[in-house]
Design a protein around this motif. Structure first.
Motif, PDB file in Angstrom:
ATOM      1  N   GLN A 185     -12.858  -3.689  19.115  1.00  0.00           N
ATOM      2  CA  GLN A 185     -14.020  -3.756  18.200  1.00  0.00           C
ATOM      3  C   GLN A 185     -14.836  -5.005  18.470  1.00  0.00           C
ATOM      4  OE1 GLN A 185     -14.504  -0.974  16.491  1.00  0.00           O
ATOM      5  NE2 GLN A 185     -12.578  -0.522  17.534  1.00  0.00           N
ATOM      6  N   ARG A 186     -14.143  -6.094  18.800  1.00  0.00           N
ATOM      7  CA  ARG A 186     -14.824  -7.375  19.017  1.00  0.00           C
ATOM      8  C   ARG A 186     -15.574  -7.400  20.349  1.00  0.00           C
ATOM      9  NH1 ARG A 186      -9.542 -10.712  16.998  1.00  0.00           N
ATOM     10  NH2 ARG A 186      -9.903 -10.407  14.767  1.00  0.00           N
ATOM     11  N   LEU A 187     -15.289  -6.431  21.202  1.00  0.00           N
ATOM     12  CA  LEU A 187     -15.968  -6.369  22.501  1.00  0.00           C
ATOM     13  C   LEU A 187     -17.170  -5.422  22.481  1.00  0.00           C
ATOM     14  CD1 LEU A 187     -12.897  -6.284  24.909  1.00  0.00           C
ATOM     15  CD2 LEU A 187     -14.238  -8.263  24.192  1.00  0.00           C
ATOM     16  N   LYS A 188     -17.439  -4.808  21.354  1.00  0.00           N
ATOM     17  CA  LYS A 188     -18.590  -3.910  21.283  1.00  0.00           C
ATOM     18  C   LYS A 188     -19.870  -4.709  21.493  1.00  0.00           C
ATOM     19  CE  LYS A 188     -16.888  -0.001  18.756  1.00  0.00           C
ATOM     20  NZ  LYS A 188     -16.672   0.586  17.436  1.00  0.00           N
ATOM     21  N   TYR A 189     -20.875  -4.048  22.015  1.00  0.00           N
ATOM     22  CA  TYR A 189     -22.115  -4.721  22.393  1.00  0.00           C
ATOM     23  C   TYR A 189     -22.669  -5.596  21.264  1.00  0.00           C
ATOM     24  CZ  TYR A 189     -26.872  -5.591  23.843  1.00  0.00           C
ATOM     25  OH  TYR A 189     -28.047  -6.218  24.148  1.00  0.00           O
ATOM     26  N   LEU A 190     -22.862  -4.996  20.082  1.00  0.00           N
ATOM     27  CA  LEU A 190     -23.479  -5.770  18.996  1.00  0.00           C
ATOM     28  C   LEU A 190     -22.593  -6.925  18.539  1.00  0.00           C
ATOM     29  CD1 LEU A 190     -25.221  -3.084  16.759  1.00  0.00           C
ATOM     30  CD2 LEU A 190     -26.291  -4.845  18.215  1.00  0.00           C
ATOM     31  N   ALA A 191     -21.288  -6.710  18.580  1.00  0.00           N
ATOM     32  CA  ALA A 191     -20.362  -7.784  18.191  1.00  0.00           C
ATOM     33  C   ALA A 191     -20.466  -8.944  19.179  1.00  0.00           C
ATOM     34  CB  ALA A 191     -18.933  -7.249  18.149  1.00  0.00           C
ATOM     35  N   GLN A 192     -20.580  -8.617  20.456  1.00  0.00           N
ATOM     36  CA  GLN A 192     -20.702  -9.658  21.487  1.00  0.00           C
ATOM     37  C   GLN A 192     -22.035 -10.398  21.388  1.00  0.00           C
ATOM     38  OE1 GLN A 192     -18.165 -10.774  22.845  1.00  0.00           O
ATOM     39  NE2 GLN A 192     -17.570  -9.697  24.704  1.00  0.00           N
ATOM     40  N   VAL A 193     -23.100  -9.645  21.076  1.00  0.00           N
ATOM     41  CA  VAL A 193     -24.413 -10.288  20.911  1.00  0.00           C
ATOM     42  C   VAL A 193     -24.340 -11.298  19.776  1.00  0.00           C
ATOM     43  CG1 VAL A 193     -26.789  -9.901  20.142  1.00  0.00           C
ATOM     44  CG2 VAL A 193     -25.792  -8.437  21.903  1.00  0.00           C
ATOM     45  N   ARG A 194     -23.652 -10.911  18.709  1.00  0.00           N
ATOM     46  CA  ARG A 194     -23.544 -11.815  17.562  1.00  0.00           C
ATOM     47  C   ARG A 194     -22.676 -13.028  17.890  1.00  0.00           C
ATOM     48  NH1 ARG A 194     -23.382  -7.024  13.582  1.00  0.00           N
ATOM     49  NH2 ARG A 194     -25.161  -7.460  12.252  1.00  0.00           N
ATOM     50  N   ALA A 195     -21.543 -12.753  18.531  1.00  0.00           N
ATOM     51  CA  ALA A 195     -20.571 -13.838  18.761  1.00  0.00           C
ATOM     52  C   ALA A 195     -21.027 -14.770  19.879  1.00  0.00           C
ATOM     53  CB  ALA A 195     -19.205 -13.237  19.092  1.00  0.00           C
ATOM     54  N   ARG A 196     -21.761 -14.225  20.852  1.00  0.00           N
ATOM     55  CA  ARG A 196     -22.100 -15.003  22.054  1.00  0.00           C
ATOM     56  C   ARG A 196     -23.600 -15.001  22.311  1.00  0.00           C
ATOM     57  NH1 ARG A 196     -17.625 -15.664  25.433  1.00  0.00           N
ATOM     58  NH2 ARG A 196     -19.066 -17.028  26.529  1.00  0.00           N
ATOM     59  N   ALA A 197     -24.373 -15.190  21.248  1.00  0.00           N
ATOM     60  CA  ALA A 197     -25.832 -15.136  21.381  1.00  0.00           C
ATOM     61  C   ALA A 197     -26.335 -16.102  22.446  1.00  0.00           C
ATOM     62  CB  ALA A 197     -26.486 -15.428  20.036  1.00  0.00           C
ATOM     63  N   THR A 199     -24.930 -17.161  25.205  1.00  0.00           N
ATOM     64  CA  THR A 199     -24.685 -16.621  26.543  1.00  0.00           C
ATOM     65  C   THR A 199     -25.717 -15.546  26.885  1.00  0.00           C
ATOM     66  OG1 THR A 199     -22.330 -17.018  26.222  1.00  0.00           O
ATOM     67  CG2 THR A 199     -22.931 -15.526  28.022  1.00  0.00           C
ATOM     68  N   PHE A 200     -25.949 -14.654  25.938  1.00  0.00           N
ATOM     69  CA  PHE A 200     -26.941 -13.603  26.171  1.00  0.00           C
ATOM     70  C   PHE A 200     -28.315 -14.217  26.434  1.00  0.00           C
ATOM     71  CE2 PHE A 200     -23.606 -10.964  24.643  1.00  0.00           C
ATOM     72  CZ  PHE A 200     -23.891  -9.663  25.009  1.00  0.00           C
ATOM     73  N   LYS A 201     -28.646 -15.268  25.648  1.00  0.00           N
ATOM     74  CA  LYS A 201     -29.967 -15.910  25.816  1.00  0.00           C
ATOM     75  C   LYS A 201     -30.059 -16.573  27.173  1.00  0.00           C
ATOM     76  CE  LYS A 201     -31.152 -16.527  21.009  1.00  0.00           C
ATOM     77  NZ  LYS A 201     -30.573 -17.268  19.876  1.00  0.00           N
ATOM     78  N   SER A 202     -28.995 -17.273  27.557  1.00  0.00           N
ATOM     79  CA  SER A 202     -29.051 -17.987  28.828  1.00  0.00           C
ATOM     80  C   SER A 202     -29.104 -17.018  30.001  1.00  0.00           C
ATOM     81  CB  SER A 202     -27.875 -18.960  28.960  1.00  0.00           C
ATOM     82  OG  SER A 202     -26.700 -18.225  29.189  1.00  0.00           O
ATOM     83  N   LEU A 203     -28.628 -15.816  29.784  1.00  0.00           N
ATOM     84  CA  LEU A 203     -28.706 -14.796  30.837  1.00  0.00           C
ATOM     85  C   LEU A 203     -30.020 -14.002  30.745  1.00  0.00           C
ATOM     86  CD1 LEU A 203     -25.015 -13.509  30.593  1.00  0.00           C
ATOM     87  CD2 LEU A 203     -25.991 -14.831  32.469  1.00  0.00           C
ATOM     88  N   HIS A 204     -30.873 -14.405  29.808  1.00  0.00           N
ATOM     89  CA  HIS A 204     -32.173 -13.761  29.587  1.00  0.00           C
ATOM     90  C   HIS A 204     -32.055 -12.279  29.264  1.00  0.00           C
ATOM     91  CE1 HIS A 204     -33.623 -17.502  31.102  1.00  0.00           C
ATOM     92  NE2 HIS A 204     -33.084 -17.293  32.303  1.00  0.00           N
ATOM     93  N   ILE A 205     -30.992 -11.920  28.551  1.00  0.00           N
ATOM     94  CA  ILE A 205     -30.900 -10.512  28.125  1.00  0.00           C
ATOM     95  C   ILE A 205     -31.031 -10.394  26.602  1.00  0.00           C
ATOM     96  CG2 ILE A 205     -29.722  -9.516  30.107  1.00  0.00           C
ATOM     97  CD1 ILE A 205     -27.069  -9.978  28.736  1.00  0.00           C
ATOM     98  N   LEU A 206     -31.511 -11.490  26.002  1.00  0.00           N
ATOM     99  CA  LEU A 206     -31.843 -11.426  24.566  1.00  0.00           C
ATOM    100  C   LEU A 206     -33.211 -12.000  24.361  1.00  0.00           C
ATOM    101  CD1 LEU A 206     -29.219 -12.482  21.874  1.00  0.00           C
ATOM    102  CD2 LEU A 206     -30.350 -10.290  22.182  1.00  0.00           C
TER     103      LEU A 206
END
Ligand code: GDP
Ligand code: ADP
Ligand code: 5GP
Length: 206
Positions: A185-197, A199-206
């Motif tokens: 459950q913690r690896l689901k896309y939205l959960a990861q976006v929330r937990a690791r915002a 990382t997503f930003k630094s990868l330019h996917i947010l």
């Protein structure tokens, strides 16, 4: 309803090992909190008010139903059991993972209200083993055990409505299976976006 925490619902016939498995999971995963239900049944041997359950008189339960205090409640083995709003809503809103040990009727109600809840059904490896676990637990009178076994057939027929099934044969294996479901459950896309915002930003996917 959108919320950052996961809601994990575990159901099983009495004696399948649900409480033991949830207890073991709570010991190895500090990010999960138990939902403490209200019940009109009396406490068993070592049970403490506010820990296993809030043990309440029928009138108090009625009052909570009347004031819309439950997210779900049901009649189980001739008693009433319910999950209060208080037991879960604040916690999942704050991002905690909350685990509910409830019967299948309650599980179905939770799924309607919280579409993202994950439903896990625990099965015993056999009828013989289910009976012997209930007897070994030594907490219920013989007639109560017979009632619980009778109800088990009805409950187990509901396993098909759940997302996951764990067969609790080897205890450690079953704990591992339950932990794996929570982990997923913690690896689901939205959960990861929330937990690791970040990382997503630094990868330019947010
Ligand atoms: P599978 O057995 O093919 O489903 O593969 P898994 O990756 O789920 O597990 C591999 C093996 O490692 C299984 O036999 C698991 O029971 C075991 N295993 C992995 N982690 C644990 C653990 O924390 N506790 C226990 N008891 N077994 C584990
Ligand atoms: P439930 O909460 O589903 O009613 P419990 O967790 O109280 O069930 O377990 C019923 C009994 O079976 C307990 O005495 C427990 O120690 C035992 N038990 C649970 N899982 C196993 C297992 N995998 N193997 C053997 N005994 C088990
Ligand atoms: P026990 O009396 O053995 O602790 O629990 C009996 C049954 O009631 C179990 O199937 C358990 O999952 C269920 N139960 C416990 N709490 C709740 C609850 O809050 N709601 C519902 N619907 N069932 C519950």
């Amino acid at each position: 309803m959108d919320y950052p925490g996961n809601l994990i619902v575990v159901a099983a016939p009495s004696g399948a090992g649900k409480s033991s498995l949830v207890k073991a999971l709570l010991e190895i995963d500090a990010r999960i909190q138990p939902s403490v239900s209200h019940t009109t049944r009396p406490p068993r041997g070592q049970e403490k008010h506010g820990r296993e359950y809030f043990f309440v008189p029928d009138a108090d339960f009625d009052a909570m139903v009347a004031t819309d205090g439950f997210v779900e409640w049901a009649h189980v083995h001739g008693r009433r059991y319910g999950t209060s709003k208080k037991a879960i809503e604040d916690r999942i809103a704050q991002g905690a993972d909350v685990i509910l040990e409830i019967d299948f009727q309650g599980a179905m109600q939770i799924k309607k209200t919280f579409a993202n809840a994950v439903l896990v059904f625990i099965l015993p490896p056999s009828w013989e083993e289910l009976r012997s676990r209930l007897e070994r637990r030594g907490e219920d009178a013989p007639e109560v055990i017979e009632l619980r076994l009778k109800n088990a057939a009805v409950e187990m027929a509901q396993a098909e409505n759940f997302d996951f099934v764990i067969i609790n044969e080897l205890f450690d294996r079953a704990v591992f299976d339950l932990k794996t479901i929570v982990h997923a459950q913690r690896l689901k896309y939205l959960a990861q976006v929330r937990a690791r915002a970040d990382t997503f930003k630094s990868l330019h996917i947010l």
